[in-house]
Design an enzyme around this catalytic site. Structure first.
Site, short mmCIF file in Angstrom:
data_model
loop_
_atom_site.label_atom_id
_atom_site.label_comp_id
_atom_site.label_asym_id
_atom_site.label_seq_id
_atom_site.Cartn_x
_atom_site.Cartn_y
_atom_site.Cartn_z
N GLY A 92 8.76 47.76 -0.90
CA GLY A 92 8.25 46.38 -0.92
C GLY A 92 9.31 45.49 -1.56
CB ILE A 93 9.29 41.93 -2.62
CG1 ILE A 93 10.42 40.90 -2.78
CG2 ILE A 93 8.32 41.86 -3.78
CD1 ILE A 93 9.97 39.48 -2.60
CD1 TRP A 133 0.70 44.00 4.98
CD2 TRP A 133 -1.53 44.01 4.75
NE1 TRP A 133 0.19 45.05 5.71
CE2 TRP A 133 -1.17 45.07 5.59
CE3 TRP A 133 -2.87 43.82 4.45
CZ2 TRP A 133 -2.10 45.94 6.15
CZ3 TRP A 133 -3.81 44.68 5.00
CH2 TRP A 133 -3.42 45.73 5.84
N GLY A 164 0.06 33.79 0.50
CA GLY A 164 0.27 32.52 -0.21
C GLY A 164 1.72 32.11 -0.33
CD GLU A 180 -1.49 30.32 -3.30
OE1 GLU A 180 -1.91 31.29 -3.93
OE2 GLU A 180 -0.59 30.40 -2.47
CG ASP A 217 1.88 57.18 -4.13
OD1 ASP A 217 0.74 57.67 -4.22
OD2 ASP A 217 2.40 56.84 -3.05
CG HIS A 272 -7.90 37.20 -2.93
ND1 HIS A 272 -8.65 36.26 -2.28
CD2 HIS A 272 -6.66 36.67 -3.06
CE1 HIS A 272 -7.90 35.20 -2.02
NE2 HIS A 272 -6.68 35.43 -2.49
NE ARG A 297 -6.07 35.36 -6.73
CZ ARG A 297 -4.87 35.71 -6.29
NH1 ARG A 297 -4.40 36.90 -6.55
NH2 ARG A 297 -4.14 34.88 -5.59
CG HIS A 328 -5.45 40.50 -4.16
ND1 HIS A 328 -5.07 40.52 -2.83
CD2 HIS A 328 -4.66 39.56 -4.75
CE1 HIS A 328 -4.10 39.63 -2.64
NE2 HIS A 328 -3.83 39.05 -3.78
CD GLU A 371 -0.44 45.71 -6.69
OE1 GLU A 371 0.09 45.41 -5.59
OE2 GLU A 371 -1.66 45.87 -6.82
NE ARG A 393 -0.93 39.04 -8.73
CZ ARG A 393 -0.96 38.31 -7.62
NH1 ARG A 393 -0.27 37.19 -7.53
NH2 ARG A 393 -1.69 38.69 -6.59
C1 SIN Z 1 -3.33 34.38 -1.57
O1 SIN Z 1 -2.62 33.93 -0.68
O2 SIN Z 1 -4.43 33.95 -1.86
C2 SIN Z 1 -2.82 35.54 -2.37
C3 SIN Z 1 -1.72 35.09 -3.21
C4 SIN Z 1 -1.52 36.04 -4.33
O3 SIN Z 1 -2.17 37.08 -4.40
O4 SIN Z 1 -0.73 35.73 -5.20
#
Ligand code: SIN
Length: 534
Positions: free
Chosen positions: A11-12, A44, A47, A120, A213, A234, A287, A342, A366, A377
């Site tokens: 991943g990133i 995936w 945001g 957001e 893992d 989420h 959130r 999430h 993560e 977060r």
């Molecule tokens: C989202 O687009 O709502 C998720 C963004 C995030 O989890 O930071």
């Protein structure tokens, strides 16, 4: 195989670590279970990426507020102060990501003039770079292409790291299952970037394969793991179960917070907008607050929808509108939503360079607990955290690992069994997901956590018995998911409510607010050195 730096995960955070280590001249080997970019949660991400603009202190304050006052201020400062430079260097200059743009060159604020910055929940201003609502794919795919073409980086796909190789408390690489064979990879430094724990829950926004893992491997090797009780849900994943028009086989998908940032509101089954009664920021509250309120409104009235009638949803979110169309969602009636697992805010405890408590072992993304998120977060900080800590961990791992890969003794592998019936793992995963959803979900009762721990211990015992004689990917994923779940349940039983960890008396559930002024809390988390047996 040998490498200066072994990176586990693509991943990133894994990509950033590999890039940074290769830039430092290290020979880098990336081992990944993925065969497609979309196997990583980063792909995936909808945001976007929050960046510092003119007011870094406001960005830092938003992160701390979202965390219920528990984020580590120094980690937050690292993230905020480096956000601009790392985005420019890696995403804009190296990968040439084309974020959505606006402006005509006349605005005094250079970012607002150039980029279509989104807002957001929990953000006090617009500061999020994005590409429609599929930012992750527009970042990760060029990243993987860049690394594949880069000298000094080898990527082995469809391969799973099973266990860390350790010698007197020092990590020397990992055993890896690839093509049905188990092989040791000896490394001067090892970076875990394996993502989250979505498969521990029945409903998650993560891709399949998020089985904790890195957390489990590190914990089993004796590394410190912290804040595991902070599992973020989420608030708005599409919920086919409460959509009368859902097509057969319609699957849940994330409906980005950016949609609420543009004015969408949440309504219960009676059409009542409930968030203004729960929090002064209504749908843009942190959130954890929104997720709890959605969960309670669903319990009360049976259904919650995201009402998008006040925005031009199709125009502003074409990718999401297409997903809704694919599932048959009636946008005029609102998008039926439910909270869904999430993000894991805790994980393998690391310092500001991604160093874990074990020598030569690093973690980023993560699976790592940096302290940035504390108990909850802030939206659109996960890709950023993966980038910042991935780069820092990669640079430091290169420094530590260059020319240092050494062959060490390791337990010879048991026979691998590619024909192991996946049905065994599927049944157990099902049991695991139901246990975690019922007792270790969005709200947790003390006696439910006791029940969960007992069930999880039993489950892990069954899996261990099976794994003693056979090696397969699904069995190791199951083992890792059981270990991670036990760590979550144990941490949750031992910690007071904060952010997304909410301990409740089942008879006294109300609106969804946070319990008390967590801003005053000075405890960013409890270190846990777990054992395989909980
Ligand atoms: C989202 O687009 O709502 C998720 C963004 C995030 O989890 O930071």
């Amino acid at each position: 195989m040998k490498a200066d730096v072994l990176v586990v995960g693509s991943g990133i955070a894994g990509c950033a670590a590999a890039l940074a280590a290769a830039r430092e001249g290290a020979d880098v080997l990336v081992i990944t279970k993925a065969t497609e970019p979309e196997d990583a949660a980063s792909d995936w991400a909808q945001g976007g990426i929050a960046v510092t603009q003119s007011a870094p202190e406001e960005f830092a304050a938003d992160i701390r507020r979202a965390s219920d006052g528990t984020a580590d201020p120094e980690a937050v400062e690292t993230l905020v102060s480096e956000s601009r430079a790392v985005v420019e260097d890696v995403l804009l200059d190296t990968l040439e990501v084309e974020f959505d743009a606006v402006g005509d060159g006349t605005d005094a604020d250079a970012d607002a003039d150039t980029f279509d910055l989104a807002r957001e929940a929990g953000h006090s201003s617009r500061r999020i770079l994005h590409v429609d609502a599929s930012t992750g794919a527009h970042v990760l795919r060029p990243f993987l292409q860049h690394l594949s073409a880069r000298d000094g980086v080898r990527i082995v796909e469809d391969a799973m790291a099973l266990d860390l190789l350790t010698e007197e408390g020092t990590v020397r690489g990992a055993t890896v299952l690839a093509d049905g064979e188990v092989e040791p990879v000896f490394a001067g430094a090892t970076v875990l970037a394996t993502g989250g724990i979505g498969d521990c829950y029945a409903r998650s926004t993560n891709p399949t394969g998020a089985t904790g893992d890195g957390v489990a491997m590190a914990a089993l090797a004796g590394a410190t793991v912290s804040d595991m009780q902070y599992v973020q849900f989420h608030p708005t994943a599409y919920d086919p179960r409460t959509d009368p028009r859902a097509d057969d086989g319609a699957q849940p998908f994330l409906v980005s917070e950016a949609v609420r940032g543009e004015g969408a509101v949440l309504r219960d089954a009676d059409g009542r907008r409930f968030m203004p009664d729960v929090h002064e920021d209504a749908e843009l509250a942190p959130r954890d607050v929104v997720a709890r309120a959605v969960s309670r409104a669903r319990d009360r009235t049976g259904r919650v929808v995201l009402d998008v009638s006040d925005l031009d949803f199709r125009e502003e979110f074409p990718d999401l509108a297409a997903l809704c169309d694919d599932c048959g969602v009636d946008l005029d009636a609102g998008i039926p939503v439910a909270p869904s697992e999430h993000f894991l805010c805790g994980g393998v405890a690391v310092d500001d360079r991604g160093r874990t408590s074990l020598s030569r072992l690093f973690a980023a993304g993560e699976c790592a607990r940096t302290g940035v998120h504390g108990a909850n977060r802030l939206a659109s900080t996960s890709l950023l955290e993966g980038l910042v800590w991935g780069v820092r961990a990669g640079e430091t791992a290169a420094d530590r690992g260059r020319g240092e890969a050494e062959t060490v003794e390791y337990a010879p592998p048991r026979d691998s069994d590619p024909a192991l019936p996946d049905a065994f793992a599927d049944t157990k995963f099902d049991r695991l997901g139901r246990t975690m959803d019922e007792f270790v979900g969005i709200e947790r009762a003390p006696d439910g956590l006791d029940t969960a721990r007992a069930r999880l211990r039993r489950l892990k015992g069954e899996v261990d018995a099976y794994a003693r004689t056979r090696v397969s990917r699904s069995i190791y994923e199951l083992r890792n998911a059981c270990v991670s779940s036990l760590l979550v349940a144990r941490a949750a039983a031992d910690a007071p409510s904060a952010g997304c960890h909410s301990l409740v008396d089942p008879d006294e559930r109300e609106g969804g607010e946070r319990d008390e002024g967590g801003e005053d809390s000075d405890d960013p988390g409890q270190g846990v050195t777990p054992s395989a047996d909980d």
